[in-house]
Design a protein around this motif. Structure first.
Motif, PDB file in Angstrom:
ATOM      1  N   ILE A 183       0.851  -1.205   0.000  1.00 23.51           N
ATOM      2  CA  ILE A 183       0.000   0.000   0.000  1.00 23.51           C
ATOM      3  C   ILE A 183       0.884   1.251   0.000  1.00 23.51           C
ATOM      4  O   ILE A 183       0.588   2.229  -0.692  1.00 23.51           O
ATOM      5  CB  ILE A 183      -0.962  -0.020   1.216  1.00 23.51           C
ATOM      6  CG1 ILE A 183      -2.026  -1.100   0.989  1.00 23.51           C
ATOM      7  CG2 ILE A 183      -1.625   1.336   1.424  1.00 23.51           C
ATOM      8  CD1 ILE A 183      -2.885  -1.400   2.183  1.00 23.51           C
ATOM      9  N   GLY A 184       1.991   1.206   0.742  1.00 25.32           N
ATOM     10  CA  GLY A 184       2.918   2.335   0.776  1.00 25.32           C
ATOM     11  C   GLY A 184       3.469   2.635  -0.610  1.00 25.32           C
ATOM     12  O   GLY A 184       3.505   3.790  -1.052  1.00 25.32           O
ATOM     13  N   PHE A 185       3.884   1.590  -1.325  1.00 30.99           N
ATOM     14  CA  PHE A 185       4.414   1.790  -2.682  1.00 30.99           C
ATOM     15  C   PHE A 185       3.318   2.263  -3.639  1.00 30.99           C
ATOM     16  O   PHE A 185       3.567   3.065  -4.537  1.00 30.99           O
ATOM     17  CB  PHE A 185       5.044   0.493  -3.200  1.00 30.99           C
ATOM     18  CG  PHE A 185       6.480   0.329  -2.768  1.00 30.99           C
ATOM     19  CD1 PHE A 185       7.442   1.215  -3.186  1.00 30.99           C
ATOM     20  CD2 PHE A 185       6.864  -0.711  -1.940  1.00 30.99           C
ATOM     21  CE1 PHE A 185       8.771   1.076  -2.793  1.00 30.99           C
ATOM     22  CE2 PHE A 185       8.174  -0.861  -1.536  1.00 30.99           C
ATOM     23  CZ  PHE A 185       9.129   0.039  -1.958  1.00 30.99           C
ATOM     24  N   MET A 186       2.120   1.748  -3.414  1.00 33.05           N
ATOM     25  CA  MET A 186       1.007   2.159  -4.277  1.00 33.05           C
ATOM     26  C   MET A 186       0.720   3.653  -4.087  1.00 33.05           C
ATOM     27  O   MET A 186       0.480   4.376  -5.062  1.00 33.05           O
ATOM     28  CB  MET A 186      -0.223   1.321  -3.936  1.00 33.05           C
ATOM     29  CG  MET A 186      -1.328   1.405  -4.948  1.00 33.05           C
ATOM     30  SD  MET A 186      -2.660   0.304  -4.487  1.00 33.05           S
ATOM     31  CE  MET A 186      -3.351   1.167  -3.108  1.00 33.05           C
ATOM     32  N   ASP A 187       0.782   4.105  -2.828  1.00 33.36           N
ATOM     33  CA  ASP A 187       0.566   5.536  -2.557  1.00 33.36           C
ATOM     34  C   ASP A 187       1.652   6.390  -3.219  1.00 33.36           C
ATOM     35  O   ASP A 187       1.368   7.464  -3.759  1.00 33.36           O
ATOM     36  CB  ASP A 187       0.572   5.786  -1.041  1.00 33.36           C
ATOM     37  CG  ASP A 187      -0.693   5.260  -0.396  1.00 33.36           C
ATOM     38  OD1 ASP A 187      -1.662   5.016  -1.123  1.00 33.36           O
ATOM     39  OD2 ASP A 187      -0.688   5.063   0.836  1.00 33.36           O
ATOM     40  N   LEU A 188       2.882   5.875  -3.167  1.00 29.79           N
ATOM     41  CA  LEU A 188       3.989   6.605  -3.786  1.00 29.79           C
ATOM     42  C   LEU A 188       3.790   6.692  -5.304  1.00 29.79           C
ATOM     43  O   LEU A 188       3.995   7.750  -5.915  1.00 29.79           O
ATOM     44  CB  LEU A 188       5.305   5.889  -3.448  1.00 29.79           C
ATOM     45  CG  LEU A 188       6.600   6.577  -3.850  1.00 29.79           C
ATOM     46  CD1 LEU A 188       6.679   7.987  -3.296  1.00 29.79           C
ATOM     47  CD2 LEU A 188       7.804   5.773  -3.356  1.00 29.79           C
ATOM     48  N   TYR A 189       3.373   5.586  -5.880  1.00 25.29           N
ATOM     49  CA  TYR A 189       3.086   5.554  -7.323  1.00 25.29           C
ATOM     50  C   TYR A 189       1.968   6.550  -7.644  1.00 25.29           C
ATOM     51  O   TYR A 189       2.028   7.277  -8.637  1.00 25.29           O
ATOM     52  CB  TYR A 189       2.698   4.127  -7.712  1.00 25.29           C
ATOM     53  CG  TYR A 189       2.209   3.973  -9.131  1.00 25.29           C
ATOM     54  CD1 TYR A 189       3.066   4.121 -10.209  1.00 25.29           C
ATOM     55  CD2 TYR A 189       0.866   3.687  -9.386  1.00 25.29           C
ATOM     56  CE1 TYR A 189       2.615   3.986 -11.500  1.00 25.29           C
ATOM     57  CE2 TYR A 189       0.412   3.544 -10.680  1.00 25.29           C
ATOM     58  CZ  TYR A 189       1.284   3.701 -11.731  1.00 25.29           C
ATOM     59  OH  TYR A 189       0.825   3.560 -13.025  1.00 25.29           O
ATOM     60  N   ASN A 190       0.981   6.585  -6.757  1.00 24.99           N
ATOM     61  CA  ASN A 190      -0.144   7.514  -6.943  1.00 24.99           C
ATOM     62  C   ASN A 190       0.334   8.964  -6.918  1.00 24.99           C
ATOM     63  O   ASN A 190      -0.106   9.790  -7.723  1.00 24.99           O
ATOM     64  CB  ASN A 190      -1.177   7.265  -5.840  1.00 24.99           C
ATOM     65  CG  ASN A 190      -2.429   8.073  -6.068  1.00 24.99           C
ATOM     66  OD1 ASN A 190      -2.797   8.375  -7.205  1.00 24.99           O
ATOM     67  ND2 ASN A 190      -3.090   8.458  -4.990  1.00 24.99           N
ATOM     68  N   ARG A 191       1.287   9.270  -6.028  1.00 23.26           N
ATOM     69  CA  ARG A 191       1.808  10.639  -5.959  1.00 23.26           C
ATOM     70  C   ARG A 191       2.504  11.013  -7.262  1.00 23.26           C
ATOM     71  O   ARG A 191       2.364  12.134  -7.758  1.00 23.26           O
ATOM     72  CB  ARG A 191       2.798  10.775  -4.791  1.00 23.26           C
ATOM     73  CG  ARG A 191       2.099  10.777  -3.452  1.00 23.26           C
ATOM     74  CD  ARG A 191       3.091  10.813  -2.314  1.00 23.26           C
ATOM     75  NE  ARG A 191       3.677  12.124  -2.100  1.00 23.26           N
ATOM     76  CZ  ARG A 191       4.521  12.402  -1.109  1.00 23.26           C
ATOM     77  NH1 ARG A 191       4.889  11.462  -0.278  1.00 23.26           N
ATOM     78  NH2 ARG A 191       5.014  13.615  -0.975  1.00 23.26           N
ATOM     79  N   ILE A 192       3.258  10.043  -7.822  1.00 24.54           N
ATOM     80  CA  ILE A 192       3.931  10.313  -9.114  1.00 24.54           C
ATOM     81  C   ILE A 192       2.884  10.582 -10.195  1.00 24.54           C
ATOM     82  O   ILE A 192       3.006  11.517 -10.991  1.00 24.54           O
ATOM     83  CB  ILE A 192       4.834   9.124  -9.504  1.00 24.54           C
ATOM     84  CG1 ILE A 192       5.966   8.974  -8.480  1.00 24.54           C
ATOM     85  CG2 ILE A 192       5.421   9.308 -10.893  1.00 24.54           C
ATOM     86  CD1 ILE A 192       6.801   7.721  -8.674  1.00 24.54           C
ATOM     87  N   LEU A 193       1.827   9.750 -10.177  1.00 21.86           N
ATOM     88  CA  LEU A 193       0.774   9.928 -11.187  1.00 21.86           C
ATOM     89  C   LEU A 193       0.108  11.299 -11.078  1.00 21.86           C
ATOM     90  O   LEU A 193      -0.184  11.943 -12.082  1.00 21.86           O
ATOM     91  CB  LEU A 193      -0.299   8.849 -11.019  1.00 21.86           C
ATOM     92  CG  LEU A 193      -0.037   7.471 -11.606  1.00 21.86           C
ATOM     93  CD1 LEU A 193      -1.292   6.636 -11.515  1.00 21.86           C
ATOM     94  CD2 LEU A 193       0.402   7.550 -13.066  1.00 21.86           C
ATOM     95  N   ARG A 194      -0.090  11.728  -9.852  1.00 20.90           N
ATOM     96  CA  ARG A 194      -0.749  13.031  -9.650  1.00 20.90           C
ATOM     97  C   ARG A 194       0.134  14.157 -10.181  1.00 20.90           C
ATOM     98  O   ARG A 194      -0.357  15.135 -10.742  1.00 20.90           O
ATOM     99  CB  ARG A 194      -1.063  13.249  -8.171  1.00 20.90           C
ATOM    100  CG  ARG A 194      -1.976  12.194  -7.551  1.00 20.90           C
ATOM    101  CD  ARG A 194      -3.460  12.372  -7.899  1.00 20.90           C
ATOM    102  NE  ARG A 194      -3.834  11.923  -9.220  1.00 20.90           N
ATOM    103  CZ  ARG A 194      -4.242  10.687  -9.528  1.00 20.90           C
ATOM    104  NH1 ARG A 194      -4.310   9.748  -8.626  1.00 20.90           N
ATOM    105  NH2 ARG A 194      -4.596  10.376 -10.759  1.00 20.90           N
ATOM    106  N   TYR A 195       1.447  14.021 -10.000  1.00 23.67           N
ATOM    107  CA  TYR A 195       2.351  15.044 -10.539  1.00 23.67           C
ATOM    108  C   TYR A 195       2.309  15.033 -12.062  1.00 23.67           C
ATOM    109  O   TYR A 195       2.327  16.085 -12.694  1.00 23.67           O
ATOM    110  CB  TYR A 195       3.782  14.826 -10.029  1.00 23.67           C
ATOM    111  CG  TYR A 195       3.996  15.377  -8.643  1.00 23.67           C
ATOM    112  CD1 TYR A 195       3.821  16.742  -8.384  1.00 23.67           C
ATOM    113  CD2 TYR A 195       4.362  14.565  -7.588  1.00 23.67           C
ATOM    114  CE1 TYR A 195       4.003  17.256  -7.109  1.00 23.67           C
ATOM    115  CE2 TYR A 195       4.551  15.071  -6.310  1.00 23.67           C
ATOM    116  CZ  TYR A 195       4.366  16.423  -6.079  1.00 23.67           C
ATOM    117  OH  TYR A 195       4.528  16.938  -4.824  1.00 23.67           O
ATOM    118  N   ILE A 196       2.262  13.828 -12.633  1.00 24.72           N
ATOM    119  CA  ILE A 196       2.177  13.751 -14.105  1.00 24.72           C
ATOM    120  C   ILE A 196       0.884  14.413 -14.571  1.00 24.72           C
ATOM    121  O   ILE A 196       0.857  15.172 -15.540  1.00 24.72           O
ATOM    122  CB  ILE A 196       2.252  12.278 -14.575  1.00 24.72           C
ATOM    123  CG1 ILE A 196       3.666  11.742 -14.337  1.00 24.72           C
ATOM    124  CG2 ILE A 196       1.862  12.151 -16.047  1.00 24.72           C
ATOM    125  CD1 ILE A 196       3.889  10.321 -14.764  1.00 24.72           C
TER     126      ILE A 196
END
Lengths: 263, 377
Positions: free
Chosen positions: A116-129
């Motif tokens: 879940i932690g990695f998924m949240d991090l991936y989500n943050r990258i997506l939001r920046y994109i």
């Protein structure tokens, strides 16, 4: 009296090796920078950061800072002629401060929390994109930089599997969006079989491998190390080109030169 | 050899038997595995499109590369796009293997890659049973029920093994190859990412193991120096070693050479480079170590003292397979006279002789003397 002509500028061997022209997109998607205790490869990340934010291109950077605070990169890049604070205000640099990143371990809530932690991090990258693409987007290239992978492993309590899952998701972004991924990793901290497998995994998923090593002849005052750049035809594919040269890290940049060309 | 593998995938399986299963394994020392996989995939897809294969469709489980890569690949290899749409189904386990994208808000304002009708997403690679049923549903969906069969390709088993155990993956592959609607199955594995037992376990559930190995073995010295010589030798060539398991249990080992070019991989018989090297390693001497053709013919004519001379009668040599009396009774057997006629003809064409020329007069004629009798041991 005419001023004496300025000496010809040395070609940037790293850029030549990586096939980088002025601005635009690099001809590769996933680059791994491998370094060791004796020779840090952090300067390669600084080089990529400066290049991606240069005025010649319309590039943007998403920087996952796990090893150093923003002020560190700001000071280093300022000496190289690039003001990160300004770039951050212009939304060209998105710095994700992950210095205190630590996912909850298996002992507390179970293994799933790391995922879940990695998924949240991936989500943050997506939001920046999403933010980069939402307004005034003119097709510029996005570079995602991770400094460095070993801290992700620490945050994941040593779970290589979860780190590789995260990298796979980041890697799939490079084929779906116009972006590339640059990751710094330390070669000499892996000793167990599982960790060695991780290095092989990274080799399979990358299409560029940049290796910073000490000189085989030992420490020298004018040469700080040697660099090998391996370009593959595809991720995990055949080695297409191999470049080898030496470097000297200066306050305001790095000098690359061929062995023996300075003496 | 590669052609016979292609034929075996094309021909599929016999009624009541398991489908032929091909394991392609490679390593970082010779990372041609994905190119070999692409070669067999494109060959099979074009055979399916032509209607020459037993399989009437192909299900590709994409774990390592995006579906768009494979669609481009098949187009590049000359398979008609409309036929790809019709006969190929891709199970996309690459874009979202763990279902993260379903659990986070979707991207807005970002153009997503266009999804095609024949691409299905699979979002939980840890659930092997679900994966099995998804593959079978996809295959049955386009070839229908009944006796029509389809082929399955799994682009990287190594990625599956990261999420699930070896027995689960071996079970999945075994279930697929024993399914009566599957014509053939093949998969790729990076052998250096796993323990040797993984390759062995997968080899047990496959009929053919194609292993891509470097032409020049990688030593520690090469690895540390990124040796140019090693790279030069291995950058566009590899050994393609094939281990075939026959129905009766016989195992055959064959090897070919694999060449890389702009288009893809090409297979060729093992070149005589090694034998050439051997020849060139022979010391340069002033006398011949080889015989000329004429000398070979002359040598063949020499009747050796212990050879049966015939003496005008038919030569009857017992070859250990049947008795002479049986031979004489058997009307289809070769008559002894035929054999003797041949040998006579050979004898008439000229007899060879053995000439012995002494190197010098110092050499003693043959004697029973011990040449080492002067040694004082």
């Amino acid at each position: 009296m005419n001023p004496s002509p300025s000496p010809p500028r040395d070609p940037d061997l790293l850029e030549e090796a990586l096939g980088l022209g002025r601005g635009g997109s690099p001809p590769w998607r996933l680059a791994f920078v491998e370094d060791c205790v004796e020779t840090s490869g952090a300067f390669v990340l600084h080089h990529f950061l400066k290049r991606a934010l240069s005025t010649e291109g319309d590039g943007t950077v998403i920087f996952l800072g796990l090893a150093q605070p923003f002020s560190h990169y700001d000071r280093v890049l300022r000496k190289m002629g690039c003001n990160l604070s300004v770039q951050r205000n212009k939304n060209k640099l998105h710095f994700i401060d992950l210095l205190n990143l630590e996912f909850l371990g298996a002992d507390e809530k179970g293994e799933n929390d790391i995922e879940i932690g990695f998924m949240d991090l991936y989500n943050r990258i997506l939001r920046y994109i999403e933010a980069i693409r939402s307004k005034d987007y003119n097709g510029g290239w996005t570079t995602i930089i991770i400094d460095d992978l070993s801290h992700l492993e620490i945050a994941a309590h040593g779970s290589v599997k979860h780190v590789l899952d995260f990298l796979q998701y980041c890697g799939s972004l490079t084929s779906e969006m116009d972006c590339s991924l640059v990751i710094l990793n330390h070669e000499d901290i892996h000793s167990s079989d599982e960790a060695l497998q991780m290095l092989s995994h990274l080799d399979y998923i990358s299409d560029v491998l940049i290796k910073a090593e000490t000189l085989s002849t030992g420490i020298a005052a004018d040469v700080h190390g040697q660099m090998t750049v391996i370009i593959k035809d595809a991720p995990g594919g055949l080695i297409k080109k191999l470049h080898s040269f030496q470097f000297k890290v200066k306050e305001n940049g790095v000098e690359f030169f061929y062995p023996g060309s300075r003496f | 050899m590669a052609e016979s593998i292609s034929r075996s995938l094309r021909d599929g399986c016999l009624e009541g038997e398991h489908a032929p299963a091909l394991t392609i394994e490679d390593s970082l020392a010779s990372p041609f595995g994905s190119h070999v996989f692409d070669h067999f995939l494109a060959n099979l897809a074009s055979q399916i499109a032509d209607g020459t294969s037993q399989a009437r469709g192909l299900v590709l489980v994409a774990l390592n590369r995006s579906p768009s890569f494979y669609i481009d690949l098949l187009r590049r290899k000359g398979v008609d796009a409309s036929l790809v749409d019709k006969w190929v189904r891709i199970l996309d386990c690459y874009s979202d293997p763990l279902g993260w994208k379903n659990r986070i808000p979707p991207l807005t304002n970002v153009q997503k890659p266009s999804t095609r009708e024949h691409v299905s997403f699979f979002r939980d690679v840890r659930d092997i049973n679900k994966l099995l049923s998804s593959v079978l549903d996809l295959g049955k969906g386009f070839v229908g029920q009944g006796k029509t069969r389809f082929a399955v390709a799994v682009d990287l088993v190594s990625n599956l093994l990261r999420h699930t155990s070896l027995p689960s993956v071996a079970g999945l592959l075994n279930n697929l190859r024993s399914n009566d609607q599957i014509s053939c199955i093949f998969w790729l594995i990076h052998s250096d990412l796993h323990e040797p037992r993984v390759s062995a376990a997968l080899a047990y559930v496959s009929t053919v193991v194609a292993s891509v190995q470097p032409i020049m073995q990688l030593t520690d010295e090469h690895r540390s120096r990124r040796d140019f010589l090693w790279l030069q030798k291995n950058s566009c060539k590899a050994k393609f070693c094939v281990r075939l398991k026959r129905r009766n249990g016989r195992v055959k080992l064959l090897a070919e050479e694999l060449h890389m070019d702009q288009v893809g991989v090409k297979f060729a018989a093992v070149t005589s480079e090694n034998s050439f090297v051997n020849k060139s390693l022979l010391p340069k001497v002033q006398f011949n170590l080889q015989l000329s053709d004429q000398e070979r013919v002359d040598r063949a004519k020499v009747v050796l003292p212990y050879e049966h001379q015939g003496n005008g009668e038919a030569i009857e040599i017992y070859d250990g397979r049947r008795s002479l009396s049986d031979d004489q009774k058997d009307p289809h057997s070769v008559q002894p006279s035929t054999f003797s006629a041949t040998t006579d003809a050979q004898a008439n064409s000229g007899n060879g002789e053995i000439h012995y020329i002494r190197d010098s007069d110092d050499e003693q004629p043959d004697s029973d003397e011990d040449p080492d009798d002067d040694l004082d041991i």
